[in-house]
Scaffold this active site. Structure first.
Site, short mmCIF file in Angstrom:
data_model
loop_
_atom_site.label_atom_id
_atom_site.label_comp_id
_atom_site.label_asym_id
_atom_site.label_seq_id
_atom_site.Cartn_x
_atom_site.Cartn_y
_atom_site.Cartn_z
N GLY A 90 0.59 -0.83 -0.42
CA GLY A 90 0.23 -0.01 0.14
C GLY A 90 0.95 1.39 -0.24
N GLY A 107 0.56 -4.66 0.39
CA GLY A 107 -1.32 -5.35 0.08
C GLY A 107 -0.96 -6.13 -1.01
CD GLU A 162 2.80 -6.32 5.61
OE1 GLU A 162 2.24 -6.29 4.64
OE2 GLU A 162 3.63 -6.91 6.09
CG ASP A 219 -2.71 -4.99 6.60
OD1 ASP A 219 -0.96 -4.99 5.95
OD2 ASP A 219 -3.38 -3.88 6.62
#
Length: 360
Positions: A67, A115, A138, A146
């Site tokens: 992301g 992402g 991350e 996530d």
């Protein structure tokens, strides 16, 4: 800013094609790209002419590097509305893909991180190549794996999930096949012809993919799995660090060197998530839990500091708060997992009504 050309969405034969086209950012997702992909999938969901979804990137060396965390971090310095909106809509896209009624084929050709994993793992057919580099890195920027990472990682064999989540280790295509993260290894030189064949005869997707696939090289991670299972056996971060230090092998010491620069808070939250994720009955519950964690973590000082150190100033010298694993208490970790107020909680896209299905 995003333009419509950053996500190419069009029909080709019997396939709906989603092509990420932001090569200078390694196709990192921003909010408009997420929204463009969501709109296309909703349009194609009830289109009987679309039999198959193909997801790839149009150019560049990365399928999707994650992301747009720099924009999210800058949002967090203010009221955080942009970051909150991004995660909310990204998770809606992830859930839509996970529950989508039509099969998807994703081509993880190149960098596939964060992402990018979130839009790859929901697909039924996951293709890797000799150029694949898969990771959930991350913890290096004060976040956790996530976009459904809790569900995908926690279902891997042994303690691979804990190893991958904490270290952000990079996997090649053969590693992905060995762990079950992908199911077809296809040389990159075959992809263009393969995609054209899939668009022309989407009903033959499995036989086409099987015909193009080759046996992957030996997976390096296979030999490491006994070490991973033994040294990452605990759900307590300090115990993992102690096990690595006590072992003292070259491999164990390398993992210690990898872990020391990571956010202690992010590492402890990631371990806790891998305990909680298997307890979530459905993917919608996973997304709701992960959104609650993300809504707090992207406002935590470690996220902004991690993005600054790794992606903005690039000094690779983050100053975490707390600075040590011992400073991150159980109560602090618990706080990330508290349900959000109903007015702030994540919700999926409305379910389709199919009112006109009988008349199609």
């Amino acid at each position: 800013m995003s333009t419509p050309t950053e996500t190419l969405a069009y029909r080709e034969g019997g396939a709906g094609r989603l092509r990420l086209n932001r090569p200078k950012a390694l196709n990192a997702l921003n909010l408009p790209m997420v929204q463009q992909m969501t709109r296309a999938l909703l349009d194609w969901r009830e289109d009987r002419g679309v039999r198959l979804i193909l997801i790839d990137h149009a150019e560049g060396r990365g399928f999707c590097a994650g992301g747009d965390v720099v924009t999210i971090a800058r949002s967090a310095q203010g009221h955080g509305a942009a970051g909150q909106a991004f995660f909310f809509q990204e998770y809606r896209l992830n859930h839509l893909m996970y529950t989508y009624p039509k099969p998807g084929v994703v081509f993880m050709d190149g960098v596939t991180m964060g992402g990018g994993v979130g839009i790859a793992c929901p697909c039924r057919y996951r293709v890797v190549t000799e150029r694949t580099m898969f990771a959930m890195p991350e913890t290096a920027i004060g976040l956790f794996p996530d976009v459904g990472g809790g569900r995908y990682l926690s279902r891997l064999r042994g303690r691979a999930a804990q190893y991958l989540a904490l270290t952000g280790a990079r996997l090649d295509g053969a590693d992905c096949i060995a762990l079950g993260l992908a199911n077809y290894f296809i040389p990159s030189e075959r992809l263009d012809a393969l995609k054209a064949e899939l668009c022309a005869t989407p009903e033959k997707v499995e036989s086409i993919l099987a015909g193009a696939a080759v046996a992957p090289p030996l997976a390096k991670i296979v030999d490491q799995l006994p070490l991973i299972d033994r040294l990452f056996a605990s759900d307590d971060y300090e115990e993992i660090l102690a096990a690595l230090e006590t072992d003292g092998s070259d491999w164990a010491l390398k993992q210690l060197d990898t872990l020391r620069p990571k956010s202690p808070t992010a590492c402890k939250v990631s371990l806790r998530m891998l305990v909680e994720s298997p307890r979530q009955p459905h993917f919608v519950d996973e997304m709701r839990m992960e959104f609650g964690i993300a809504a707090r973590m992207f406002r935590h000082p470690d996220f902004g500091e991690g993005v600054r150190a790794l992606l903005i100033d690039k000094d690779n010298q983050p100053i975490w708060n707390p600075a040590t694993p011992e400073g991150v208490t159980a109560a602090m970790v618990d706080g990330f997992f508290q349900p959000l107020p109903a007015s702030q909680a994540w919700t999926p896209l409305p379910a389709p009504t199919f009112d006109n299905a009988a008349g199609d």
